[in-house]
Structure formats: C-alpha cells, structure tokens
Design an enzyme around this catalytic site. Structure first.
Site, PDB file in Angstrom:
ATOM      1  N   HIS A   1      25.593 -22.014   7.424  1.00 40.32           N
ATOM      2  CA  HIS A   1      26.046 -20.730   6.880  1.00 40.32           C
ATOM      3  C   HIS A   1      26.605 -19.798   7.954  1.00 40.32           C
ATOM      4  O   HIS A   1      26.804 -18.614   7.695  1.00 40.32           O
ATOM      5  CB  HIS A   1      24.917 -20.038   6.120  1.00 40.32           C
ATOM      6  CG  HIS A   1      24.632 -20.695   4.798  1.00 40.32           C
ATOM      7  ND1 HIS A   1      23.531 -20.405   4.031  1.00 40.32           N
ATOM      8  CD2 HIS A   1      25.315 -21.633   4.109  1.00 40.32           C
ATOM      9  CE1 HIS A   1      23.549 -21.143   2.926  1.00 40.32           C
ATOM     10  NE2 HIS A   1      24.612 -21.905   2.952  1.00 40.32           N
TER      11      HIS A   1
ATOM     12  N   THR B   1      12.871 -22.300   2.168  1.00 38.41           N
ATOM     13  CA  THR B   1      14.085 -22.065   1.395  1.00 38.41           C
ATOM     14  C   THR B   1      13.752 -21.999  -0.091  1.00 38.41           C
ATOM     15  O   THR B   1      12.988 -22.805  -0.601  1.00 38.41           O
ATOM     16  CB  THR B   1      15.183 -23.104   1.695  1.00 38.41           C
ATOM     17  OG1 THR B   1      16.334 -22.784   0.921  1.00 38.41           O
ATOM     18  CG2 THR B   1      14.763 -24.527   1.401  1.00 38.41           C
ATOM     19  N   SER B   2      14.347 -20.986  -0.754  1.00 43.07           N
ATOM     20  CA  SER B   2      14.049 -20.796  -2.169  1.00 43.07           C
ATOM     21  C   SER B   2      14.770 -21.838  -3.019  1.00 43.07           C
ATOM     22  O   SER B   2      14.494 -21.965  -4.200  1.00 43.07           O
ATOM     23  CB  SER B   2      14.512 -19.404  -2.606  1.00 43.07           C
ATOM     24  OG  SER B   2      15.915 -19.298  -2.467  1.00 43.07           O
TER      25      SER B   2
ATOM     26  N   CYS C   1      38.673 -13.798  12.818  1.00 38.59           N
ATOM     27  CA  CYS C   1      39.799 -12.980  12.392  1.00 38.59           C
ATOM     28  C   CYS C   1      40.192 -13.347  10.960  1.00 38.59           C
ATOM     29  O   CYS C   1      40.278 -14.530  10.616  1.00 38.59           O
ATOM     30  CB  CYS C   1      40.958 -13.194  13.353  1.00 38.59           C
ATOM     31  SG  CYS C   1      42.395 -12.235  12.869  1.00 38.59           S
TER      32      CYS C   1
ATOM     33  N   ASN D   1       6.308 -23.975   2.042  1.00 38.05           N
ATOM     34  CA  ASN D   1       6.729 -22.712   1.426  1.00 38.05           C
ATOM     35  C   ASN D   1       5.517 -22.149   0.692  1.00 38.05           C
ATOM     36  O   ASN D   1       4.877 -22.869  -0.076  1.00 38.05           O
ATOM     37  CB  ASN D   1       7.883 -22.991   0.437  1.00 38.05           C
ATOM     38  CG  ASN D   1       8.602 -21.729  -0.006  1.00 38.05           C
ATOM     39  OD1 ASN D   1       7.977 -20.702  -0.254  1.00 38.05           O
ATOM     40  ND2 ASN D   1       9.922 -21.814  -0.108  1.00 38.05           N
ATOM     41  N   PRO D   2       5.167 -20.875   0.917  1.00 34.71           N
ATOM     42  CA  PRO D   2       4.011 -20.296   0.219  1.00 34.71           C
ATOM     43  C   PRO D   2       4.193 -20.349  -1.300  1.00 34.71           C
ATOM     44  O   PRO D   2       3.214 -20.288  -2.049  1.00 34.71           O
ATOM     45  CB  PRO D   2       3.978 -18.841   0.696  1.00 34.71           C
ATOM     46  CG  PRO D   2       4.832 -18.777   1.904  1.00 34.71           C
ATOM     47  CD  PRO D   2       5.812 -19.914   1.834  1.00 34.71           C
ATOM     48  N   GLU D   3       5.436 -20.446  -1.755  1.00 33.84           N
ATOM     49  CA  GLU D   3       5.688 -20.512  -3.198  1.00 33.84           C
ATOM     50  C   GLU D   3       6.217 -21.903  -3.556  1.00 33.84           C
ATOM     51  O   GLU D   3       6.743 -22.607  -2.703  1.00 33.84           O
ATOM     52  CB  GLU D   3       6.767 -19.508  -3.582  1.00 33.84           C
ATOM     53  CG  GLU D   3       6.633 -18.194  -2.862  1.00 33.84           C
ATOM     54  CD  GLU D   3       6.671 -17.021  -3.786  1.00 33.84           C
ATOM     55  OE1 GLU D   3       7.399 -17.101  -4.780  1.00 33.84           O
ATOM     56  OE2 GLU D   3       5.955 -16.040  -3.499  1.00 33.84           O
TER      57      GLU D   3
ATOM     58  N   CYS E   1      44.269 -14.696  11.873  1.00 34.64           N
ATOM     59  CA  CYS E   1      44.540 -15.902  12.693  1.00 34.64           C
ATOM     60  C   CYS E   1      43.315 -16.826  12.798  1.00 34.64           C
ATOM     61  O   CYS E   1      43.399 -17.900  13.378  1.00 34.64           O
ATOM     62  CB  CYS E   1      45.051 -15.514  14.077  1.00 34.64           C
ATOM     63  SG  CYS E   1      43.802 -14.782  15.155  1.00 34.64           S
TER      64      CYS E   1
HETATM   65  P1  NAD Z   1      15.586 -16.878   0.347  1.00 33.97           P
HETATM   66  O1  NAD Z   1      15.475 -15.494   0.858  1.00 33.97           O
HETATM   67  O2  NAD Z   1      16.246 -17.135  -0.929  1.00 33.97           O
HETATM   68  O3  NAD Z   1      14.144 -17.576   0.242  1.00 33.97           O
HETATM   69  C1  NAD Z   1      13.226 -17.569   1.274  1.00 33.97           C
HETATM   70  C2  NAD Z   1      12.113 -18.571   0.949  1.00 33.97           C
HETATM   71  O4  NAD Z   1      11.206 -18.583   2.047  1.00 33.97           O
HETATM   72  C3  NAD Z   1      11.288 -18.224  -0.306  1.00 33.97           C
HETATM   73  O5  NAD Z   1      11.190 -19.380  -1.112  1.00 33.97           O
HETATM   74  C4  NAD Z   1       9.916 -17.824   0.269  1.00 33.97           C
HETATM   75  O6  NAD Z   1       8.855 -18.182  -0.598  1.00 33.97           O
HETATM   76  C5  NAD Z   1       9.883 -18.613   1.564  1.00 33.97           C
HETATM   77  N1  NAD Z   1       9.027 -18.056   2.617  1.00 33.97           N
HETATM   78  C6  NAD Z   1       8.735 -16.741   2.856  1.00 33.97           C
HETATM   79  N2  NAD Z   1       7.936 -16.652   3.950  1.00 33.97           N
HETATM   80  C7  NAD Z   1       7.725 -17.906   4.412  1.00 33.97           C
HETATM   81  C8  NAD Z   1       7.002 -18.455   5.520  1.00 33.97           C
HETATM   82  N3  NAD Z   1       6.326 -17.685   6.383  1.00 33.97           N
HETATM   83  N4  NAD Z   1       7.023 -19.822   5.702  1.00 33.97           N
HETATM   84  C9  NAD Z   1       7.706 -20.621   4.845  1.00 33.97           C
HETATM   85  N5  NAD Z   1       8.392 -20.146   3.782  1.00 33.97           N
HETATM   86  C10 NAD Z   1       8.417 -18.816   3.574  1.00 33.97           C
HETATM   87  O7  NAD Z   1      16.256 -17.688   1.553  1.00 33.97           O
HETATM   88  P2  NAD Z   1      17.218 -18.941   1.590  1.00 33.97           P
HETATM   89  O8  NAD Z   1      16.783 -19.960   0.615  1.00 33.97           O
HETATM   90  O9  NAD Z   1      17.311 -19.299   3.017  1.00 33.97           O
HETATM   91  O10 NAD Z   1      18.638 -18.401   1.068  1.00 33.97           O
HETATM   92  C11 NAD Z   1      19.146 -17.144   1.314  1.00 33.97           C
HETATM   93  C12 NAD Z   1      20.507 -17.145   1.989  1.00 33.97           C
HETATM   94  O11 NAD Z   1      20.551 -15.967   2.773  1.00 33.97           O
HETATM   95  C13 NAD Z   1      20.769 -18.247   2.945  1.00 33.97           C
HETATM   96  O12 NAD Z   1      21.993 -18.748   2.591  1.00 33.97           O
HETATM   97  C14 NAD Z   1      20.835 -17.647   4.350  1.00 33.97           C
HETATM   98  O13 NAD Z   1      22.088 -17.935   4.949  1.00 33.97           O
HETATM   99  C15 NAD Z   1      20.799 -16.172   4.137  1.00 33.97           C
HETATM  100  N6  NAD Z   1      19.751 -15.466   4.916  1.00 33.97           N
HETATM  101  C16 NAD Z   1      19.545 -15.756   6.229  1.00 33.97           C
HETATM  102  C17 NAD Z   1      18.560 -15.100   6.942  1.00 33.97           C
HETATM  103  C18 NAD Z   1      18.346 -15.460   8.398  1.00 33.97           C
HETATM  104  O14 NAD Z   1      19.269 -15.898   9.059  1.00 33.97           O
HETATM  105  N7  NAD Z   1      17.118 -15.306   8.907  1.00 33.97           N
HETATM  106  C19 NAD Z   1      17.755 -14.149   6.325  1.00 33.97           C
HETATM  107  C20 NAD Z   1      18.000 -13.851   4.969  1.00 33.97           C
HETATM  108  C21 NAD Z   1      18.991 -14.538   4.276  1.00 33.97           C
HETATM  109 ZN    ZN Z   2      43.654 -12.530  14.830  1.00 32.14          ZN
END
Ligand code: NAD
Ligand code: ZN
Length: 251
Positions: free
Chosen positions: A119, A190-191, A127, A215-217, A130
């Site tokens: 991502h 990841t959710s 840019c 994942n806690p959920e 370009c």
């Molecule tokens: P999400 O915010 O949708 O989900 C986060 C997941 O992490 C949830 O399922 C939650 O239950 C779980 N979680 C929370 N605390 C945790 C822990 N301590 N250990 C393990 N799991 C835990 O995130 P996503 O699925 O990554 O998608 C969101 C999008 O947003 C991604 O595409 C990403 O690029 C972007 N994003 C990136 C960042 C970053 O770079 N740190 C932060 C927020 C969002």
């Molecule tokens: Zn440029």
C-alpha cells in the site's frame, strides 16, 4: 502462553517458505491508530473518507495536512516486539517473506529485509503528472500542506494506494507468487476488509499453507485459519518464536 500444538510447531519448523501478512493492528502497540479502531478519526473526518482519490481531488490541502499529521505519528513511533520478532525470524532464512498493508515504515526500521509494502509508504510522495517519486521528511521535501514536484512543479500526492485505486502490478505479481508457494501464512492485525490482502491469505491457504491468525478479534478469515490467537501481536509473536526456536537466544 501461545501454546501451539506439537504438530503445528513441527510444521513451522520444517516449512521452507513462510509468509507474514501484516495490517494496521501490528503497529497499534507502537501507538499508530488503526483505521477501524479508536483513533480512526482526524478532526471530523473518518480515515476511510480521506484516503481516497476523490478526497485528494476535492481537498488536496486537507488530505496533505492529514498525512503530515500521520507522518509525524509514524516518525515518533518505534517498532514493537511484533515487528522485531518478524525481523529476527527473517534473519534466519531468505525464504521468510513479509507483505504489509502498513505504510508506516516500522517493519524496515525493525530490520525486515524481504518486505513488500503493497500500500506504499507514508514517507514518500509522487508527482501527479510525471510520477517521479520523492522522499518526505527530514531528508526530503518537508514543507507542511501542499507539496510540489521539484522537476515539473505539478502537485505531489502521497505515494500510497488509496481506497478504490489499483495496486502496483509488479509488487502485486510478486505478492501472489509468494502466497502460492507459502507453507505457512501468518495473518497479523488485519481486519481483512480490504480484498487484496484477504485474498492473498486465502490463496496461500488454498495452495496448502497452514494459516495462523493473530488478532484480538475474529475476522472473515478466521474460519479459514487452522489456528487463531486472540491476543496482541507484540505479545503473541515473541511467544510463538520461543516455542518454535527454544534454543535461539533473545537478541
Ligand atoms: P484495520 O484498521 O482495518 O484493522 C486493524 C486490525 O488489527 C483489526 O482487525 C484489529 O482487531 C487488529 N488489531 C488491533 N490491535 C491489534 C494488536 N495489538 N495485535 C494484532 N491485531 C490487532 O487495518 P487493515 O486491515 O490493515 O486495513 C486498513 C488499511 O489502512 C490498510 O490498507 C493500511 O494501508 C491502512 N493503514 C495503515 C496504517 C499503518 O501503516 N500503521 C494504520 C492504519 C491504516
Ligand atoms: Zn513532476
């Protein structure tokens, strides 16, 4: 405390290709808010409303202000035990790969080498005309708000894949290849609401990988996983590592 069964431990030990897939949750213990948890708001905006091409088209100044604020949080944050354990694991073999959805740069700061940031990265801009890429922050362009291309003076945008946008084809091809050959896939923080990362995990499983989710959920991927750890990755990953490699010294 992680308590893997002896046969799962054996499968991990004998696996050649291991794939770690991480999302925002792995960085939450470093103080970086996830999008869907608490802190997924900035001012009155929902993160998912700002991380879109439409938002940038209509309000590039607001989107840049939001990214400047987030970049500051990422810069102040430190890799946690989750990032560090993956980096240590990867140092044992070149066929342990990491695909992250995160843009925060914490995996590379933890020392991870075989890393695909599918991502993008919050410390880069590109840019809008370009497509040249630039680094942001102390070593690059660092004025707050709107930023312009030093080459052609057009507007720069964050080098991030926003909701509704396509992926970098080269990165994605490599990511599919890694999922197909994985013997073990760890899906961490990841959710599974974004379809590409969720499908990478499912592809690995359909091709015979053993799936371990941390994942806690529970998520829509949980039923496809052989093992689900309902804890925090910064706590569970070091425990798993200790169980798999009881003789490896800590750091
Ligand atoms: P999400 O915010 O949708 O989900 C986060 C997941 O992490 C949830 O399922 C939650 O239950 C779980 N979680 C929370 N605390 C945790 C822990 N301590 N250990 C393990 N799991 C835990 O995130 P996503 O699925 O990554 O998608 C969101 C999008 O947003 C991604 O595409 C990403 O690029 C972007 N994003 C990136 C960042 C970053 O770079 N740190 C932060 C927020 C969002
Ligand atoms: Zn440029």
């Amino acid at each position: 405390m992680s308590t893997l069964s002896p046969d799962v431990i054996q499968r991990i030990r004998s696996a050649k290709n291991i794939l770690f897939l991480t999302g925002a949750g792995i960085s939450s213990e470093s103080g970086i808010p996830t999008f869907r948890g608490e802190g997924g708001y900035w001012k009155t905006f929902k993160a998912e409303e700002l991380a879109t091409p439409e938002a940038f088209e209509n309000h590039p100044d607001v989107v840049w202000e939001w990214y400047d604020w987030r970049r500051g949080i990422c810069l102040d944050a430190k890799p946690n035990e989750g990032h560090l354990t993956i980096a240590k694991w990867q140092s044992l073999s070149p066929s342990i790969n990491l695909i992250t959805q995160n843009v925060d740069g914490l995996h590379s700061r933890a020392g991870s080498k075989n890393l695909l940031e599918i991502h993008g990265n919050i410390f880069r801009a590109r840019c809008t005309s370009c497509r040249e890429k630039f680094s942001l922050g102390e070593d690059g362009i660092n004025q707050p708000g709107l930023k312009f291309c030093p080459v052609c003076e057009s507007l720069l945008r964050p080098d991030i894949v926003w909701f509704g946008e396509g992926y970098d084809n080269k990165l994605l091809t490599k990511a599919w290849e890694l999922s197909k050959v994985a013997h073990i896939v760890f899906v961490i923080g990841t959710s599974a609401n974004v379809s590409v990362p969720a499908n990478l995990a499912l592809t690995a499983i359909r091709n015979g990988a053993l799936g371990i989710e941390i994942n806690p959920e529970t998520t829509t991927l949980t039923p496809s996983m052989q093992v689900h750890f309902g804890g925090k990755s910064g706590e569970v990953l070091p425990e798993i590592f200790k169980e798999v490699f009881p003789d490896t010294k800590r750091n």
